[in-house]
Write a protein that holds these residues in place. Structure first.
Motif, PDB file in Angstrom:
ATOM      1  N   SER A 187       0.845  -1.194   0.000  1.00 53.28           N
ATOM      2  CA  SER A 187       0.000   0.000   0.000  1.00 53.28           C
ATOM      3  C   SER A 187       0.875   1.235   0.000  1.00 53.28           C
ATOM      4  O   SER A 187       2.064   1.188   0.341  1.00 53.28           O
ATOM      5  CB  SER A 187      -0.920   0.009   1.223  1.00 53.28           C
ATOM      6  OG  SER A 187      -0.177   0.288   2.400  1.00 53.28           O
ATOM      7  N   SER A 192      -5.023  -7.715  -2.174  1.00 49.89           N
ATOM      8  CA  SER A 192      -4.744  -6.403  -2.750  1.00 49.89           C
ATOM      9  C   SER A 192      -5.223  -5.342  -1.774  1.00 49.89           C
ATOM     10  O   SER A 192      -5.967  -5.622  -0.821  1.00 49.89           O
ATOM     11  CB  SER A 192      -5.445  -6.250  -4.115  1.00 49.89           C
ATOM     12  OG  SER A 192      -5.087  -5.029  -4.721  1.00 49.89           O
ATOM     13  N   ASP A 206      -6.893  -1.330  -1.729  1.00 54.05           N
ATOM     14  CA  ASP A 206      -7.444  -0.267  -2.563  1.00 54.05           C
ATOM     15  C   ASP A 206      -6.962   1.100  -2.077  1.00 54.05           C
ATOM     16  O   ASP A 206      -6.167   1.215  -1.140  1.00 54.05           O
ATOM     17  CB  ASP A 206      -8.974  -0.349  -2.615  1.00 54.05           C
ATOM     18  CG  ASP A 206      -9.641  -0.079  -1.262  1.00 54.05           C
ATOM     19  OD1 ASP A 206      -8.961   0.407  -0.329  1.00 54.05           O
ATOM     20  OD2 ASP A 206     -10.844  -0.348  -1.137  1.00 54.05           O
ATOM     21  N   THR A 207      -7.464   2.150  -2.727  1.00 54.61           N
ATOM     22  CA  THR A 207      -6.990   3.499  -2.409  1.00 54.61           C
ATOM     23  C   THR A 207      -7.380   3.947  -1.005  1.00 54.61           C
ATOM     24  O   THR A 207      -6.760   4.867  -0.458  1.00 54.61           O
ATOM     25  CB  THR A 207      -7.549   4.497  -3.442  1.00 54.61           C
ATOM     26  OG1 THR A 207      -8.972   4.375  -3.490  1.00 54.61           O
ATOM     27  CG2 THR A 207      -6.974   4.211  -4.819  1.00 54.61           C
ATOM     28  N   VAL A 241      -6.869  -4.039  -7.999  1.00 54.36           N
ATOM     29  CA  VAL A 241      -7.798  -2.906  -8.077  1.00 54.36           C
ATOM     30  C   VAL A 241      -7.317  -1.995  -9.200  1.00 54.36           C
ATOM     31  O   VAL A 241      -6.138  -1.600  -9.219  1.00 54.36           O
ATOM     32  CB  VAL A 241      -7.863  -2.139  -6.750  1.00 54.36           C
ATOM     33  CG1 VAL A 241      -8.834  -0.963  -6.854  1.00 54.36           C
ATOM     34  CG2 VAL A 241      -8.267  -3.071  -5.618  1.00 54.36           C
ATOM     35  N   GLY A 279     -11.265   1.957  -9.537  1.00 54.45           N
ATOM     36  CA  GLY A 279     -11.742   1.379  -8.284  1.00 54.45           C
ATOM     37  C   GLY A 279     -12.396   0.027  -8.460  1.00 54.45           C
ATOM     38  O   GLY A 279     -12.878  -0.555  -7.487  1.00 54.45           O
ATOM     39  N   ILE A 283     -12.674  -3.969  -8.938  1.00 51.95           N
ATOM     40  CA  ILE A 283     -11.923  -5.082  -8.374  1.00 51.95           C
ATOM     41  C   ILE A 283     -11.802  -6.164  -9.445  1.00 51.95           C
ATOM     42  O   ILE A 283     -12.806  -6.689  -9.935  1.00 51.95           O
ATOM     43  CB  ILE A 283     -12.613  -5.622  -7.114  1.00 51.95           C
ATOM     44  CG1 ILE A 283     -12.674  -4.521  -6.042  1.00 51.95           C
ATOM     45  CG2 ILE A 283     -11.875  -6.850  -6.576  1.00 51.95           C
ATOM     46  CD1 ILE A 283     -13.476  -4.906  -4.813  1.00 51.95           C
ATOM     47  N   PRO A 324     -17.006  -1.885  -6.581  1.00 54.27           N
ATOM     48  CA  PRO A 324     -16.768  -2.110  -5.149  1.00 54.27           C
ATOM     49  C   PRO A 324     -18.000  -2.609  -4.391  1.00 54.27           C
ATOM     50  O   PRO A 324     -17.856  -3.265  -3.349  1.00 54.27           O
ATOM     51  CB  PRO A 324     -16.327  -0.723  -4.656  1.00 54.27           C
ATOM     52  CG  PRO A 324     -15.756  -0.059  -5.864  1.00 54.27           C
ATOM     53  CD  PRO A 324     -16.581  -0.548  -7.010  1.00 54.27           C
TER      54      PRO A 324
END
Length: 785
Positions: A536, A581, A583-584, A624, A628, A630, A645
């Protein structure tokens, strides 16, 4: 009066090195020697006079005395504004001075600086160099030996008329006998030796240093010749390149002019042909027009002015004429068109011309360039053997461009040349391949721009295939795939020299292991068959610990942070997590293989939601994209799902097979900066790239162990430049490709070899982390993009 500059370079060098005062930076004037044996000119009222210790010497007042004193060394501080020169300011009681070179403090004679002993050797040397050269070309007089000028010994500055015949080793200065005797001797308890003895020691030491320095002259002469030759060649290459540029553009200009003439000729011919057709049509039309006008005029004349007899006489003839003209076909429609345009589309050509030509050069130097690989030491008769060359510049920095002039020659034990090949990887590294035809010792010569690289020439021994011992590291094992079937490929533990045969090589980009974390177990920081790994922007490394049914989180430095997940089939529980994974928002997305869904957890490991239930059969990799969405790789269904999402299905593509949009046990997925989807196709031994809608773009890789080949690829990541990094599971290595799928290099894992690598990712600080499943740990390697 300005002194005359010597014409000879050697004499000029002697003048600058031995006859220039280090205080005033001018030639000595009445040179005086201090007790420490350093020499300076008297030059009243400056030079040695300003070195006398006085409070004003350390002041930072403006140098107003420059009007009466010659220029001084920058380190010398001048007198105060009220004093014209320091010689006039020296108090009678101030008799100490400090050597400007060694800072040794000495007692000044009672008569001051003029009472210091003269350096007759320097004086005589200046006189010899100042003589006019012989107009008939006779050689100059030889330099005088020390003491040959006057034969006068050096006198002690502290005891007038006393010869300095002793040497104080503690103070490193010459002195007379009275300096060593008496109650006020300043060298009390110091070790003193006769000056003649220490003189011999110093002469021997100087002679040894002289011999050592003189021995470097041949090397320097060779270096001067080499650098001068390279400089000459560089100038010659510049002239040749300039001529080639001029010739190339002259040819282009001639070609353009020739093309212009051809186009003008074609234009003229085309226009003339069209005009001929139109002129012929106009001729026919004008003749018809005149026929109709004349016939009509004649008929109207007869009708209006002719008698009855005349009308009757012409009626039959004119009627037939008018009927024929009424029925005659005329070419009323144009037989040609007026289109005649010139379309050059010069924009593409203009861009090509703007980018036309390139100057090929590198900053690589032979003495810093290195060669690596098993091929430098051992080869197998009849089999191609390879080694890698990494070019570096004069400072040892890696050269990133190819095109260097590299020559590779291999000489066999009988003096014959072996077959060789040089492959340019276009990134500053080169693969050299040779095939020995007989056993014995071979000499490998690698020249870069005509100079041997570091360590060249090398000696390698060629063995018969039957004499090559098997590697104990190549342990074979049967690993069960998460897909449910047994994988036939075998992951190998490879030694550091594994890439020594053709199409195998050590990593030329000298990356190295930074750290490894974990061992087999069930505690925090321990793993059992770890699979996916992700990172991340917050500096975290997230690992899917498959057989321990949990997810563990670490810092970028490998420090344990948290662990979450329990075994089970309820939402929030895990049953063989594989892909992972982030995400943001920092949420952790986990592909749960046996539960057949994807779970979403908060950064703290709290369950939030799940998606894909009822659709997925065996999710493996997860990523991702920039929207956004998946991306989920379904290993069992051999397809790729794209979810919003909130779990809504956006797209699905792929099926089981070997075609472009088909997979055979796909494993992991990554998304590049173009939002393209990169999937590793495990049993098809390839990597496939699709756009965001799932349309196939290209693929790369084939089954094998060579550069760019795979034996079941698994983890995949994409760096900021679009380069694709792939974990090669069966070959236990990591390969790097450019954005188009062309092989670039390996990640050097020799420090701690891999055993069946799985997931792979790039940390926020630019390192490669890989899940080393067979060794039950994850490792971080330095990655040079």
């Amino acid at each position: 009066m300005a002194r005359r500059e010597p014409s000879s370079p050697v004499v000029r060098q002697i003048d600058q090195q031995f006859l220039v005062c280090s205080i005033c930076l001018d030639r000595y004037c009445n040179p005086k020697v201090l007790p420490c044996l350093h020499t300076f000119c008297e030059r009243t009222p400056v030079c040695l006079s300003i070195c006398v210790l006085h409070p004003s010497v350390t002041s930072r007042s403006p140098p107003i005395c420059l009007s009466v004193c010659p220029p001084l060394h920058p380190s010398v501080t001048l007198c105060s504004p009220t004093i014209l020169c320091l010689q006039n300011y020296i108090p009678a009681q101030s008799l100490s001075l400090s050597c400007p070179v060694c800072r040794q403090t000495s007692i000044l004679p009672e008569r001051g600086v003029p009472a210091l002993p003269n350096n007759f050797f320097i004086t005589n040397l200046m006189e010899v160099l100042q003589r006019d050269p012989d107009p008939h070309g006779a050689p100059p007089a030889p330099l005088p030996p020390l003491g040959a000028a006057t034969g006068q010994p050096l006198c002690c500055p502290n005891h007038e008329g006393k010869v300095m015949e002793f040497y104080c080793e503690t103070c490193e200065t010459a002195m007379c006998r009275e300096c060593t005797e008496g109650e006020r001797r300043e060298h009390r308890d110091h070790r003193t030796v006769p000056l003649r003895d220490v003189l011999e020691q110093h002469k021997a030491a100087l002679q040894h240093q002289l011999d050592a320095v003189r021995a470097r002259l041949p090397q320097l002469a060779a270096a001067v010749g080499l650098v001068a030759e390279i400089s000459r060649q560089l100038g010659q290459r510049r002239a040749e390149a300039e001529a080639e540029i001029g010739s190339s553009f002259d040819e282009l200009e001639a070609t353009l002019r020739q093309r212009r003439e051809v186009l003008l000729r074609d234009l003229e011919a085309t226009c003339a042909a069209k005009q001929q057709v139109l002129e012929a049509q106009l001729e026919v039309l004008r003749q018809g027009q005149e026929s109709i006008l004349s016939s009509c005029a004649f008929t109207e004349q007869a009708l209006h002015h002719g008698s009855a007899t005349e009308v009757l006489l012409v009626q039959k003839q004119m009627g037939e004429r008018l009927r024929e003209l009424a029925a005659r076909p005329f070419p009323e429609h144009p037989h040609e068109n007026a289109q005649l345009e010139f379309r050059a589309e010069p924009e593409g050509l203009r861009r090509s011309i703007q980018n036309l030509g390139v100057l090929l050069t590198t900053s690589a130097t032979a003495h810093t360039t290195v060669a690596t690989g098993e091929g430098l030491r051992q080869a197998v008769v009849g089999q191609p053997c390879s080694l890698s060359v990494t070019t570096k510049d004069k400072d040892g920095a890696l050269v990133r461009s190819g095109g260097a002039r590299l020559r590779f020659a291999v000489t066999g034990p009988d003096g014959t040349a072996a077959e060789t090949e040089v492959q340019d990887n276009r990134n500053g590294t080169y693969e050299l391949v040779y095939t020995p035809r007989a056993e014995g010792d071979f000499v490998l010569s690698i020249l870069l721009y005509g100079q041997p690289v570091r360590g060249s020439p090398f000696r390698a021994r060629a063995l018969r295939p039957s004499d090559v011992p098997p590697s104990p590291e190549e342990a074979k094992r049967r690993v069960k795939s998460p897909g449910g079937g047994h994988v036939r490929q075998k992951a190998l533990r490879r030694p550091a020299s594994m890439y020594g045969s053709a199409k195998r090589k050590e990593n030329p980009i000298e990356d190295e292991l930074i750290f490894r974390v974990g061992s087999r177990g069930r505690e925090k920081g321990e793993f059992t068959n770890l699979q996916g790994i992700s990172t991340s922007s917050a500096g975290r490394i997230v690992v899917a610990d498959s057989n321990n049914q949990c997810v563990q989180v670490f810092s970028n430095e490998g420090q344990f942070r948290l662990r979450f997940g329990v075994r089970g089939r309820s939402p929030g529980q895990l049953q063989r997590p594989t892909g992972v994974s982030v995400d943001t928002n920092g949420d952790i997305i986990v592909a749960d293989y046996d539960n057949r869904w994807v779970s979403v957890f908060s950064p703290e490991g709290k369950f939030k939601t799940k998606l894909g239930a009822g659709r997925l059969m065996g999710p493996k990799g997860v990523a991702v994209d920039r929207n956004g969405h998946i991306i989920v790789v379904d290993n069992k269904a051999c397809c790729v799902f794209i979810f919003q999402p909130n779990g809504k299905l956006v797209a699905r593509f792929g099926s089981r097979g070997t075609a472009e949009r088909q997979f055979a046990g796909p494993h992991f997925v990554a998304v590049n900066n173009k939002n393209e989807i990169v999937v590793t196709d495990f049993h098809n031994h390839s990597v496939k790239v699709y756009n965001a809608e799932g349309e196939f773009l290209f693929k790369f890789g084939s089954h094998g162990e060579g550069n760019g080949q795979f034996n079941a690829p698994t983890g995949v990541a994409v760096d900021s430049n679009g380069n694709i990094i792939v974990a090669d599971w069966g070959n236990s290595r990591i390969q790097v490709f450019d954005s188009a799928g062309s092989f670039l290099s390996y990640i050097n894992t020799a420090a701690d070899p891999l055993y069946g690598p799985q997931g792979l990712a790039l940390t926020s600080d630019g390192h490669v982390v890989v899940a080393d499943s067979g060794n039950h740990c994850f490792k971080a390697y330095r990655y040079l993009q």
